[in-house]
Write a protein that holds these residues in place. Structure first.
Motif, PDB file in Angstrom:
ATOM      1  N   VAL A  61       0.865  -1.179   0.000  1.00  0.00           N
ATOM      2  CA  VAL A  61       0.000   0.000   0.000  1.00  0.00           C
ATOM      3  C   VAL A  61       0.900   1.226   0.000  1.00  0.00           C
ATOM      4  CG1 VAL A  61      -1.784   1.280   1.236  1.00  0.00           C
ATOM      5  CG2 VAL A  61      -1.737  -1.227   1.355  1.00  0.00           C
ATOM      6  N   PHE A  62       0.739   2.106  -0.953  1.00  0.00           N
ATOM      7  CA  PHE A  62       1.572   3.310  -0.961  1.00  0.00           C
ATOM      8  C   PHE A  62       0.937   4.384  -1.841  1.00  0.00           C
ATOM      9  CE2 PHE A  62       2.756   2.087  -5.147  1.00  0.00           C
ATOM     10  CZ  PHE A  62       3.417   3.158  -5.741  1.00  0.00           C
ATOM     11  N   GLY A  63       1.460   5.591  -1.705  1.00  0.00           N
ATOM     12  CA  GLY A  63       1.079   6.706  -2.562  1.00  0.00           C
ATOM     13  C   GLY A  63       2.272   7.639  -2.682  1.00  0.00           C
ATOM     14  N   CYS A  64       2.052   8.820  -3.218  1.00  0.00           N
ATOM     15  CA  CYS A  64       3.130   9.817  -3.320  1.00  0.00           C
ATOM     16  C   CYS A  64       2.599  11.170  -2.847  1.00  0.00           C
ATOM     17  CB  CYS A  64       3.630   9.948  -4.762  1.00  0.00           C
ATOM     18  SG  CYS A  64       4.578   8.524  -5.336  1.00  0.00           S
ATOM     19  N   GLY A  65       3.469  11.964  -2.273  1.00  0.00           N
ATOM     20  CA  GLY A  65       3.082  13.268  -1.759  1.00  0.00           C
ATOM     21  C   GLY A  65       2.751  14.248  -2.864  1.00  0.00           C
ATOM     22  N   GLY A  66       1.810  15.140  -2.574  1.00  0.00           N
ATOM     23  CA  GLY A  66       1.464  16.186  -3.530  1.00  0.00           C
ATOM     24  C   GLY A  66       2.448  17.334  -3.483  1.00  0.00           C
ATOM     25  N   GLN A  67       2.538  18.054  -4.576  1.00  0.00           N
ATOM     26  CA  GLN A  67       3.432  19.215  -4.701  1.00  0.00           C
ATOM     27  C   GLN A  67       4.886  18.845  -4.407  1.00  0.00           C
ATOM     28  OE1 GLN A  67       0.842  21.598  -1.938  1.00  0.00           O
ATOM     29  NE2 GLN A  67       0.956  23.117  -3.582  1.00  0.00           N
ATOM     30  N   ARG A  68       5.257  17.647  -4.765  1.00  0.00           N
ATOM     31  CA  ARG A  68       6.620  17.152  -4.614  1.00  0.00           C
ATOM     32  C   ARG A  68       6.986  16.362  -5.863  1.00  0.00           C
ATOM     33  NH1 ARG A  68       5.850  19.963  -0.818  1.00  0.00           N
ATOM     34  NH2 ARG A  68       6.467  19.697   1.362  1.00  0.00           N
ATOM     35  N   ASP A  69       8.256  16.278  -6.177  1.00  0.00           N
ATOM     36  CA  ASP A  69       8.842  15.544  -7.294  1.00  0.00           C
ATOM     37  C   ASP A  69       7.898  14.595  -8.041  1.00  0.00           C
ATOM     38  OD1 ASP A  69      11.583  16.541  -6.782  1.00  0.00           O
ATOM     39  OD2 ASP A  69      11.298  15.470  -4.909  1.00  0.00           O
ATOM     40  N   LYS A  70       7.227  15.125  -9.048  1.00  0.00           N
ATOM     41  CA  LYS A  70       6.288  14.312  -9.831  1.00  0.00           C
ATOM     42  C   LYS A  70       7.007  13.230 -10.629  1.00  0.00           C
ATOM     43  CE  LYS A  70       2.887  18.036 -10.287  1.00  0.00           C
ATOM     44  NZ  LYS A  70       2.103  18.882 -11.226  1.00  0.00           N
ATOM     45  N   GLY A  71       8.267  13.474 -10.935  1.00  0.00           N
ATOM     46  CA  GLY A  71       9.012  12.535 -11.766  1.00  0.00           C
ATOM     47  C   GLY A  71       9.204  11.165 -11.145  1.00  0.00           C
ATOM     48  N   LYS A  72       9.091  11.068  -9.818  1.00  0.00           N
ATOM     49  CA  LYS A  72       9.343   9.782  -9.157  1.00  0.00           C
ATOM     50  C   LYS A  72       8.100   8.890  -9.100  1.00  0.00           C
ATOM     51  CE  LYS A  72       8.405  11.272  -4.377  1.00  0.00           C
ATOM     52  NZ  LYS A  72       8.993  11.572  -3.060  1.00  0.00           N
ATOM     53  N   ARG A  73       6.947   9.426  -9.421  1.00  0.00           N
ATOM     54  CA  ARG A  73       5.695   8.698  -9.187  1.00  0.00           C
ATOM     55  C   ARG A  73       5.589   7.428 -10.027  1.00  0.00           C
ATOM     56  NH1 ARG A  73       1.770  14.095  -8.935  1.00  0.00           N
ATOM     57  NH2 ARG A  73       2.719  14.931  -7.006  1.00  0.00           N
ATOM     58  N   ALA A  74       5.763   7.557 -11.330  1.00  0.00           N
ATOM     59  CA  ALA A  74       5.664   6.381 -12.202  1.00  0.00           C
ATOM     60  C   ALA A  74       6.747   5.359 -11.866  1.00  0.00           C
ATOM     61  CB  ALA A  74       5.772   6.801 -13.666  1.00  0.00           C
ATOM     62  N   GLU A  75       7.938   5.851 -11.515  1.00  0.00           N
ATOM     63  CA  GLU A  75       9.040   4.951 -11.157  1.00  0.00           C
ATOM     64  C   GLU A  75       8.688   4.139  -9.915  1.00  0.00           C
ATOM     65  OE1 GLU A  75      13.809   5.113  -9.970  1.00  0.00           O
ATOM     66  OE2 GLU A  75      12.733   6.963 -10.471  1.00  0.00           O
ATOM     67  N   MET A  76       8.077   4.790  -8.928  1.00  0.00           N
ATOM     68  CA  MET A  76       7.693   4.072  -7.717  1.00  0.00           C
ATOM     69  C   MET A  76       6.577   3.070  -8.001  1.00  0.00           C
ATOM     70  SD  MET A  76       8.023   7.127  -4.890  1.00  0.00           S
ATOM     71  CE  MET A  76       7.568   6.110  -3.483  1.00  0.00           C
ATOM     72  N   GLY A  77       5.678   3.435  -8.915  1.00  0.00           N
ATOM     73  CA  GLY A  77       4.645   2.496  -9.325  1.00  0.00           C
ATOM     74  C   GLY A  77       5.228   1.263  -9.976  1.00  0.00           C
ATOM     75  N   GLU A  78       6.216   1.464 -10.826  1.00  0.00           N
ATOM     76  CA  GLU A  78       6.880   0.353 -11.508  1.00  0.00           C
ATOM     77  C   GLU A  78       7.578  -0.562 -10.512  1.00  0.00           C
ATOM     78  OE1 GLU A  78      10.178  -0.289 -15.109  1.00  0.00           O
ATOM     79  OE2 GLU A  78       9.667   1.716 -14.393  1.00  0.00           O
ATOM     80  N   LEU A  79       8.235   0.025  -9.522  1.00  0.00           N
ATOM     81  CA  LEU A  79       8.931  -0.769  -8.502  1.00  0.00           C
ATOM     82  C   LEU A  79       7.943  -1.578  -7.658  1.00  0.00           C
ATOM     83  CD1 LEU A  79      11.541   1.897  -7.340  1.00  0.00           C
ATOM     84  CD2 LEU A  79      12.069  -0.288  -8.444  1.00  0.00           C
ATOM     85  N   ALA A  80       6.843  -0.951  -7.305  1.00  0.00           N
ATOM     86  CA  ALA A  80       5.851  -1.632  -6.469  1.00  0.00           C
ATOM     87  C   ALA A  80       5.315  -2.883  -7.156  1.00  0.00           C
ATOM     88  CB  ALA A  80       4.713  -0.677  -6.124  1.00  0.00           C
ATOM     89  N   VAL A  81       4.992  -2.769  -8.423  1.00  0.00           N
ATOM     90  CA  VAL A  81       4.427  -3.921  -9.136  1.00  0.00           C
ATOM     91  C   VAL A  81       5.492  -4.968  -9.434  1.00  0.00           C
ATOM     92  CG1 VAL A  81       4.709  -3.182 -11.544  1.00  0.00           C
ATOM     93  CG2 VAL A  81       2.666  -4.461 -10.874  1.00  0.00           C
ATOM     94  N   LEU A  82       6.746  -4.569  -9.512  1.00  0.00           N
ATOM     95  CA  LEU A  82       7.835  -5.514  -9.774  1.00  0.00           C
ATOM     96  C   LEU A  82       8.015  -6.489  -8.613  1.00  0.00           C
ATOM     97  CD1 LEU A  82      10.317  -6.437 -11.458  1.00  0.00           C
ATOM     98  CD2 LEU A  82      11.639  -4.666 -10.264  1.00  0.00           C
ATOM     99  N   TYR A  83       7.906  -5.982  -7.384  1.00  0.00           N
ATOM    100  CA  TYR A  83       8.198  -6.802  -6.201  1.00  0.00           C
ATOM    101  C   TYR A  83       6.949  -7.363  -5.522  1.00  0.00           C
ATOM    102  CZ  TYR A  83      13.059  -5.177  -6.282  1.00  0.00           C
ATOM    103  OH  TYR A  83      14.364  -4.915  -6.640  1.00  0.00           O
ATOM    104  N   SER A  84       5.782  -6.819  -5.809  1.00  0.00           N
ATOM    105  CA  SER A  84       4.587  -7.155  -5.031  1.00  0.00           C
ATOM    106  C   SER A  84       3.635  -8.069  -5.796  1.00  0.00           C
ATOM    107  CB  SER A  84       3.842  -5.876  -4.644  1.00  0.00           C
ATOM    108  OG  SER A  84       4.715  -4.928  -4.059  1.00  0.00           O
TER     109      SER A  84
END
Length: 479
Positions: free
Chosen positions: A356-379
């Motif tokens: 379960v995770f999300g990303c903070g608003g008004q912060r580095d938008k560039g990391k969001r898709a990358e974190m999504g990719e990592l989450a699905v890779l391991y979970s």
């Protein structure tokens, strides 16, 4: 308390108007904190300009106004106006001066890096306490003296502004604290909050991708971190991180490298740790803490005796377990941190890893898709939810994350409400499964467009586990 003349005598500035033999009782850049005898620093911030509040500060009894601009004609002629080249640097200088430069009377250790600052500062504090020292740890999770959290009125910031930090250091001196271990954030370093802290040991843990947007890019972010190199008397560096090694190439202070290969000054192949402290990254955090103790003059064999007793701080792989289901609450909110935790848990998981995770608003938008990719890779299952959306649309943040999944997938779900996302993950978990709730860790509130709402991942997880057990028992009884 000092006379205004004493406060500014060693600082390059221009003074106009008023009476310089005024006693100064404090300094602030927050007009609501101005009292009689207080110096008001009218700094231009990212959200607002202090110049707008000069009139209010004068009405409340400000002894002087500090500005970094000229031609501000609205200030009355009988008010002392101090013009400096940089308000943040003057704030740091004056805050330290007003309380007698307390940092000079203690050992100061500052830890910077994209990930791991909180864990390393707490590890250092715990180790120093084992040797009989009185230690204060200051950072993201609060202020601790000898491991006990204290109440201190200040903003919830990783690195405190100078007007709060130096009075806190004075309090520590008064309470016979001998060592200060603090987190040095990139924003804290770039805004000069630590400029007059006499750092004995600086530590650089790693460089990731967080906060690029806030600094205006990677180059500015790295330069902010590099400021600590210039401030420290000795600097400890992660030898396994190529970016860190590159950053210290031109350093003029003594360097100590920690890492896992033979070129590192500090390497402990047979390091024994608390079995509840998982992951290679926490091994590196422990090596960083050990390095600090070695620089302070302690012997390695003596330090290692205490490493098995180290405890992770609140919200760092904090574990709950019931009926064979393990739940971990962790602060991981960057791609590097999330991957490290996911990798660690996937290696110890016998069932499914549910994230379960999300990303903070008004912060580095560039990391969001990358974190999504990592989450699905391991979970096995991923539930994407709100983190701290602030003034950004939570649905838009989730949409950005979902781009990292590369299309439709039955194992991925979006749940806007974080409470229900946590409940769904725990309710669907079976014995042997691990649930990771990432992003907020120790935080006790959620930052939304409506302000701060009370919310704790740990409390919600504990409640869901309790209700899950009750429901399971009820189902068994019905059968």
């Amino acid at each position: 308390m000092l006379f205004l003349t004493e406060l500014i005598k060693d600082w390059p500035c221009t003074v106009n108007g008023g009476e310089l033999r005024t006693v100064v009782t404090g300094i602030t850049e927050d007009s609501s904190r101005v009292k009689k005898g207080c110096v008001f620093v009218a700094r231009k911030g990212n959200q607002s300009d202090g110049v707008k509040y000069i009139k209010k500060a004068i009405e409340q009894g400000a002894a002087a106004i500090v500005i970094d601009r000229t031609n501000l004609t609205e200030i009355p002629a009988d008010v002392v106006v101090i013009t400096v080249s940089d308000c943040t640097k003057f704030m740091s200088h004056a805050s330290a001066q007003l309380v007698g430069n307390p940092a000079k009377r203690m050992k100061m250790i500052a830890v910077t890096g994209t990930n791991g600052k909180t864990t390393v500062t707490h590890f250092i504090g715990q180790l120093l306490s084992k040797f009989g020292n009185r230690v204060a740890v200051i950072g993201t999770t609060g202020i601790f003296i000898d491991g006990v959290k204290i109440d201190y009125e200040c903003p919830k910031m990783t690195t405190l502004p100078a007007e709060y930090l130096h009075p806190l250091l004075k309090k520590c001196v008064d309470e016979n604290v001998s060592h200060i271990v603090l987190e040095a954030s990139s924003l804290g370093l770039s805004s000069n909050r630590l400029d007059h802290c006499d750092i004995d040991i600086g530590i650089l843990l790693n460089i990731g991708t967080d906060h690029y947007e806030e600094h205006g890019g990677k180059f500015a972010y790295i330069n902010a971190k590099k400021r600590l190199i210039q401030m420290a008397k000795t600097f400890i560096v992660n030898n396994d991180d190529k970016e860190c090694v590159k950053m210290v190439q031109n350093a003029t202070v003594p360097l100590v490298y920690f890492g896992t290969n033979s070129s590192a000054d500090v390497q402990v192949p047979e390091l024994k740790m608390n079995p509840d402290i998982l992951g290679h990254y926490n091994r590196m955090n422990t090596l960083a803490a050990i390095s600090a103790l070695l620089v302070l003059g302690y012997y390695l064999d003596d330090i290692l005796l205490h490493c098995e007793l180290l405890q992770l701080p609140e919200g760092r792989l904090q574990q709950l377990e019931r009926d064979g289901v393990k739940v971990y609450v962790d602060y991981a909110h960057t791609p590097d941190a999330l991957e490290a935790v996911l990798q660690t848990l996937s290696n110890s998981c016998y069932g499914r890893l549910i994230t379960v995770f999300g990303c903070g608003g008004q912060r580095d938008k560039g990391k969001r898709a990358e974190m999504g990719e990592l989450a699905v890779l391991y979970s096995s299952i991923v539930i994407v939810t709100s983190d701290n959306p602030r003034n950004e649309d939570p649905k838009a943040i989730i949409s950005d994350i979902m781009e990292g999944f590369g299309g439709e997938c039955s194992a991925i779900e979006a749940e806007l409400d974080r409470k229900y996302a946590i409940r769904k993950a725990i309710f669907c978990a079976a014995p042997g499964d691990i649930v990771l709730i990432a992003g907020k860790g120790h935080e006790k509130s959620q930052h939304t467009a409506d302000g701060l709402i009370p919310f704790s991942d740990l409390e919600e997880a504990a409640r869901a586990l309790s209700e899950k057990t009750f429901l399971d028992i009820k189902e068994i009884n019905m059968e």
